[in-house]
Design a protein around this motif. Sequence first.
Motif, mmCIF file in Angstrom:
data_model
loop_
_atom_site.group_PDB
_atom_site.id
_atom_site.type_symbol
_atom_site.label_atom_id
_atom_site.label_comp_id
_atom_site.label_asym_id
_atom_site.label_seq_id
_atom_site.Cartn_x
_atom_site.Cartn_y
_atom_site.Cartn_z
ATOM 1 N N VAL A 8 0.858 -1.187 0.000
ATOM 2 C CA VAL A 8 0.000 0.000 0.000
ATOM 3 C C VAL A 8 0.893 1.236 0.000
ATOM 4 N N HIS A 9 0.528 2.220 -0.818
ATOM 5 C CA HIS A 9 1.164 3.535 -0.741
ATOM 6 C C HIS A 9 0.109 4.593 -1.029
ATOM 7 N N ASN A 10 -0.271 5.324 0.008
ATOM 8 C CA ASN A 10 -1.185 6.447 -0.107
ATOM 9 C C ASN A 10 -0.415 7.728 0.180
ATOM 10 N N GLY A 11 -0.799 8.798 -0.500
ATOM 11 C CA GLY A 11 -0.107 10.062 -0.283
ATOM 12 C C GLY A 11 -1.061 11.232 -0.204
ATOM 13 N N LEU A 12 -0.564 12.337 0.336
ATOM 14 C CA LEU A 12 -1.368 13.551 0.456
ATOM 15 C C LEU A 12 -0.458 14.761 0.355
ATOM 16 N N TRP A 13 -0.750 15.622 -0.640
ATOM 17 C CA TRP A 13 -0.093 16.925 -0.745
ATOM 18 C C TRP A 13 -1.021 17.970 -0.120
ATOM 19 N N THR A 14 -0.516 18.782 0.775
ATOM 20 C CA THR A 14 -1.301 19.881 1.343
ATOM 21 C C THR A 14 -0.489 21.171 1.259
ATOM 22 N N ILE A 15 -1.195 22.280 1.087
ATOM 23 C CA ILE A 15 -0.561 23.602 0.992
ATOM 24 C C ILE A 15 -1.323 24.520 1.943
ATOM 25 N N VAL A 16 -0.665 24.964 2.999
ATOM 26 C CA VAL A 16 -1.343 25.694 4.072
ATOM 27 C C VAL A 16 -0.720 27.081 4.234
ATOM 28 N N PRO A 17 -1.519 28.150 4.125
ATOM 29 C CA PRO A 17 -0.998 29.507 4.361
ATOM 30 C C PRO A 17 -0.429 29.649 5.772
ATOM 31 N N GLN A 18 0.660 30.408 5.896
ATOM 32 C CA GLN A 18 1.317 30.615 7.180
ATOM 33 C C GLN A 18 1.033 32.017 7.714
ATOM 34 N N PRO A 19 0.980 32.182 9.046
ATOM 35 C CA PRO A 19 0.633 33.486 9.639
ATOM 36 C C PRO A 19 1.534 34.626 9.173
ATOM 37 N N GLY A 20 2.809 34.333 8.972
ATOM 38 C CA GLY A 20 3.723 35.392 8.580
ATOM 39 C C GLY A 20 3.802 35.631 7.088
ATOM 40 N N GLY A 21 2.977 34.910 6.328
ATOM 41 C CA GLY A 21 3.017 35.035 4.874
ATOM 42 C C GLY A 21 3.579 33.783 4.234
ATOM 43 N N GLY A 22 3.280 33.602 2.976
ATOM 44 C CA GLY A 22 3.722 32.408 2.283
ATOM 45 C C GLY A 22 2.920 31.192 2.705
ATOM 46 N N VAL A 23 3.383 30.009 2.303
ATOM 47 C CA VAL A 23 2.661 28.759 2.590
ATOM 48 C C VAL A 23 3.649 27.691 3.033
ATOM 49 N N ARG A 24 3.120 26.667 3.657
ATOM 50 C CA ARG A 24 3.900 25.457 3.962
ATOM 51 C C ARG A 24 3.316 24.314 3.146
ATOM 52 N N ALA A 25 4.108 23.759 2.260
ATOM 53 C CA ALA A 25 3.683 22.639 1.425
ATOM 54 C C ALA A 25 4.221 21.351 2.042
ATOM 55 N N THR A 26 3.354 20.375 2.208
ATOM 56 C CA THR A 26 3.709 19.128 2.884
ATOM 57 C C THR A 26 3.336 17.932 2.023
ATOM 58 N N SER A 27 4.216 16.963 2.000
ATOM 59 C CA SER A 27 3.954 15.685 1.340
ATOM 60 C C SER A 27 3.953 14.601 2.403
ATOM 61 N N GLU A 28 2.780 13.962 2.588
ATOM 62 C CA GLU A 28 2.643 12.897 3.588
ATOM 63 C C GLU A 28 2.466 11.556 2.885
ATOM 64 N N HIS A 29 3.084 10.519 3.440
ATOM 65 C CA HIS A 29 3.001 9.178 2.873
ATOM 66 C C HIS A 29 2.545 8.179 3.933
ATOM 67 N N THR A 30 1.682 7.265 3.536
ATOM 68 C CA THR A 30 1.322 6.107 4.351
ATOM 69 C C THR A 30 1.674 4.869 3.534
ATOM 70 N N VAL A 31 2.561 4.051 4.071
ATOM 71 C CA VAL A 31 3.084 2.892 3.338
ATOM 72 C C VAL A 31 2.927 1.641 4.190
ATOM 73 N N VAL A 32 2.527 0.545 3.531
ATOM 74 C CA VAL A 32 2.534 -0.773 4.157
ATOM 75 C C VAL A 32 3.590 -1.609 3.445
ATOM 76 N N ILE A 33 4.553 -2.097 4.203
ATOM 77 C CA ILE A 33 5.667 -2.861 3.667
ATOM 78 C C ILE A 33 5.227 -4.291 3.324
ATOM 79 N N LYS A 34 5.747 -4.823 2.238
ATOM 80 C CA LYS A 34 5.513 -6.218 1.864
ATOM 81 C C LYS A 34 6.613 -7.064 2.491
ATOM 82 N N ARG A 35 6.276 -7.793 3.552
ATOM 83 C CA ARG A 35 7.297 -8.465 4.357
ATOM 84 C C ARG A 35 8.152 -9.428 3.532
#
Length: 313
Positions: free
Chosen positions: A241-268
């Motif tokens: 399994v590999h699921n991902g999520l890109w998020t872009i969140v405005p920051q209080p001081g200006g600009g944004v924080r872009a985040t890449s999150e991954h959820t992975v299940v290893i094949k043993r």
Amino acid sequence: MYETEHKIDVAAPASAVYALLADVTRWPVYFGPTVHARQLERDGTTERIRLWATANDEPKTWTSRRDLDEDGLRIDFRQEVSQHPVASMTGAWNIQPGGPNSCTVVLEHAFSAVRDLPENVEWVSKAVDRNSEHELENLRGIAEGIAETEELTTVFADSVDIDADAAAVYEFLYRSDLWPERLPHVQRLDLTEETPGLQVMEMDTKTATGAVHTTKSVRVCFDDEHAIAYKQQVLPALMTVHNGLWTIVPQPGGGVRATSEHTVVIKRDAVEKILGEGKTVEDAKAFVRNALGTNSTATLNLAKGWAEERADG
């Protein structure tokens, strides 16, 4: 209306199986066809959810209302908004205890197809059969080995701060059809978007060792939220399994924080084959974390340069 019933015996407590089905937000990890899931509303034992999933290998989305009966070990559902060629869909998960550590899960569907055309009925019937059998097999595997699944699962994220607006960064990530021109590690990318915001992406990427991996993903794009959720359908050999999520969140001081999150299940059983004799699941998690994190951070840094250059211009 056409009715179907699928069932499976599970060597796990009925209450544990019910809990897996009740938490729809975990379905993208548990069920192969489910790409993304959201709980839209919850009022007591009634909830509205939206699912994005593949049916007959085609990406679809629909909104459903679910009635949860924990004591009765039953979840009834009905689609409020269906997608062609489904005209209507209702059903239920019915869990029948067989003992302290066993139960039978019955998945019922009743559906109608657009204009009752034979080809539409056949399409829906095939999709219901394929997804039901897949979901029940997945459910049994997860329920009977939940500790194993948790051991094999890893979640991690990388972030980059960008001095630009969210729309510009989102456009860079959304226009993945341009990635072969913009991302050095992407050699080929084929993109289709028959339903607005629901993409199928097939991509060849080159690793630091020079190896080329082909992946295929379904992406759910939220332009109003500047976020993209995705699930890989064709995976590297080390993952189930590999699921991902890109998020872009405005920051209080200006600009944004872009985040890449991954959820992975290893094949043993692939760990030693891929990484070498004596390597462990923890080694595989570290390997995947480095490989995916490196590519994600490279993508975010390129998005940063692209968006900031346009902001300055």
